[in-house]
Design an enzyme around this catalytic site. Structure first.
Site, mmCIF file in Angstrom:
data_model
loop_
_atom_site.group_PDB
_atom_site.id
_atom_site.type_symbol
_atom_site.label_atom_id
_atom_site.label_comp_id
_atom_site.label_asym_id
_atom_site.label_seq_id
_atom_site.Cartn_x
_atom_site.Cartn_y
_atom_site.Cartn_z
ATOM 1 N N GLU A 102 9.299 -4.833 1.496
ATOM 2 C CA GLU A 102 8.072 -5.046 0.722
ATOM 3 C C GLU A 102 8.331 -5.760 -0.597
ATOM 4 O O GLU A 102 7.693 -5.463 -1.622
ATOM 5 C CB GLU A 102 7.346 -3.705 0.489
ATOM 6 C CG GLU A 102 7.021 -2.976 1.781
ATOM 7 C CD GLU A 102 6.302 -1.658 1.573
ATOM 8 O OE1 GLU A 102 5.910 -1.373 0.427
ATOM 9 O OE2 GLU A 102 6.141 -0.924 2.557
ATOM 10 N N ASN A 160 -1.723 -8.691 6.063
ATOM 11 C CA ASN A 160 -2.570 -7.659 6.654
ATOM 12 C C ASN A 160 -3.846 -8.289 7.167
ATOM 13 O O ASN A 160 -4.071 -9.488 7.034
ATOM 14 C CB ASN A 160 -2.850 -6.524 5.671
ATOM 15 C CG ASN A 160 -2.077 -5.261 6.019
ATOM 16 O OD1 ASN A 160 -2.181 -4.757 7.139
ATOM 17 N ND2 ASN A 160 -1.299 -4.756 5.080
ATOM 18 N N ARG A 204 9.423 -7.397 9.877
ATOM 19 C CA ARG A 204 8.816 -6.747 11.046
ATOM 20 C C ARG A 204 7.385 -7.246 11.194
ATOM 21 O O ARG A 204 6.802 -7.803 10.256
ATOM 22 C CB ARG A 204 8.835 -5.229 10.902
ATOM 23 C CG ARG A 204 8.004 -4.658 9.755
ATOM 24 C CD ARG A 204 7.958 -3.133 9.830
ATOM 25 N NE ARG A 204 7.268 -2.515 8.718
ATOM 26 C CZ ARG A 204 5.946 -2.377 8.617
ATOM 27 N NH1 ARG A 204 5.154 -2.855 9.570
ATOM 28 N NH2 ARG A 204 5.403 -1.771 7.565
ATOM 29 N N GLU A 227 -1.356 3.268 11.587
ATOM 30 C CA GLU A 227 -1.850 1.892 11.437
ATOM 31 C C GLU A 227 -2.450 1.402 12.754
ATOM 32 O O GLU A 227 -2.351 2.025 13.797
ATOM 33 C CB GLU A 227 -0.710 0.941 11.035
ATOM 34 C CG GLU A 227 -0.662 0.603 9.555
ATOM 35 C CD GLU A 227 -1.796 -0.312 9.118
ATOM 36 O OE1 GLU A 227 -2.710 -0.588 9.931
ATOM 37 O OE2 GLU A 227 -1.794 -0.729 7.946
ATOM 38 N N ASN A 267 3.327 -6.874 11.585
ATOM 39 C CA ASN A 267 2.422 -5.967 10.871
ATOM 40 C C ASN A 267 0.981 -6.423 11.007
ATOM 41 O O ASN A 267 0.587 -7.384 10.369
ATOM 42 C CB ASN A 267 2.795 -5.923 9.382
ATOM 43 C CG ASN A 267 2.047 -4.855 8.619
ATOM 44 O OD1 ASN A 267 2.147 -3.678 8.950
ATOM 45 N ND2 ASN A 267 1.301 -5.255 7.598
ATOM 46 N N ASP A 307 -5.566 -3.219 2.771
ATOM 47 C CA ASP A 307 -4.694 -3.058 3.939
ATOM 48 C C ASP A 307 -5.375 -3.732 5.136
ATOM 49 O O ASP A 307 -5.848 -4.851 5.021
ATOM 50 C CB ASP A 307 -4.416 -1.569 4.157
ATOM 51 C CG ASP A 307 -3.109 -1.299 4.882
ATOM 52 O OD1 ASP A 307 -2.888 -1.928 5.937
ATOM 53 O OD2 ASP A 307 -2.316 -0.475 4.424
#
Length: 290
Positions: free
Chosen positions: A120, A147, A99, A16, A101, A196
């Site tokens: 999730e 995202n 967390r 990522e 992201n 994403d």
């Protein structure tokens, strides 16, 4: 645009956050689940990996020569010379199952970053703004997985992705850093996977990786699909524009969630890929730490 090719074999569980660091002419990215920060020099082929003290969602170059990193524990200054992560902000200390992201730096050196439920499921992910050491909640409604975000070339629009909702929102950025009212930019069909990480190119088009979609997709400013590049890996997470002319798109991918049969059919899953684009990306901004 040419075909995507594998340029670095890392078999990341959850590759990522690719970012091109101009001062080094190198690509930095993370493997969230393996707690790794990676540096790749395409010219020499040099590849280095650093251990993070937990899940690390992103690293971004800072104005003091170090990096700002998004850990599960909070926002940290990361010094590659020593390998040390110093946590400087803990916006979600009361949410240990969350967390950080994905993130982006705007032209003023501010970092826009999101959080997510590590399971999730719960809608506990929020979008924050880091401005010279201070972290504030953006005020956007929480979602399970944030995202993007991506910043338009003029710095006045933020693209914020609700991954599980399959929606990319367009949000005005006001002069004081506050956000305006979100509007729907694009909705991703179920057959095309989940949106994403996102990034804008020099023309203001929005590129997004499609998890489970085998491709990176380019959207025009009006939200229509302008182009797609297919990859030999299902879980495409995000791209970053690099190279001397910023016309090489580097894409991170992931092996997470793939069973043995799926991995056998896509042996390059988790690698970093590259393809050339007609339109360059945007020059990267440095995080202003103070």
């Amino acid at each position: 645009m040419d075909e995507a090719r594998s340029v670095l074999s890392v078999q990341a569980t959850l590759g990522e956050g690719p970012v091109w660091v101009e001062r080094e002419q190198a690509l930095w990215f993370v493997d969230i689940k393996n707690h790794k920060v990676h540096r790749f020099d395409p010219a020499s082929g040099d590849h280095r990996a650093y251990d993070a003290p937990g899940q690390v969602g992103w690293v971004l170059p800072a104005d003091d020569g170090a990096f700002l990193a998004g850990l599960q524990q909070g926002v940290a200054r990361f010094d590659p010379a020593t390998g040390v992560f110093d946590v400087i902000a803990t916006p979600e200390a009361a949410l240990p199952t969350n967390r950080l992201n994905d993130a982006a730096v705007d032209g003023r050196g501010r970092v826009w970053f999101g959080s997510m439920d590590d399971g999730e499921g719960a809608a506990t992910g929020r979008l924050y703004r880091f401005d010279r050491g201070t972290v504030v909640d953006s005020g956007l409604a929480p979602v399970s997985i944030t995202n993007g975000p991506a910043i338009s070339p003029d710095g006045r629009t933020l693209y914020h992705t609700d991954t599980l909702g399959r929606i990319i929102h367009r949000v005005p950025i006001n002069d004081d850093g506050s956000l305006g009212t979100p509007s729907q930019f694009a909705v991703i069909d179920e057959a095309d996977g989940w949106p994403d990480g996102a990034v804008c190119d020099a023309e203001g088009f929005v590129w997004t990786g499609l998890w489970g979609g085998w491709r990176a997709r380019r959207y025009a400013p009006d939200g229509t699909i302008a182009a797609e590049v297919r990859l030999p890996a299902a879980n495409v997470t995000k791209i970053a524009f690099g190279g001397a002319d910023l016309r090489t798109a580097y894409a991170t991918t992931a092996r997470k969630g793939l069973d043995a049969d799926a991995l056998a059919s896509q042996p390059l899953a988790g690698n970093v890929f590259a393809f050339e684009t007609d339109t360059p990306g945007l020059a990267g901004n440095l995080v202003k730490l103070r």
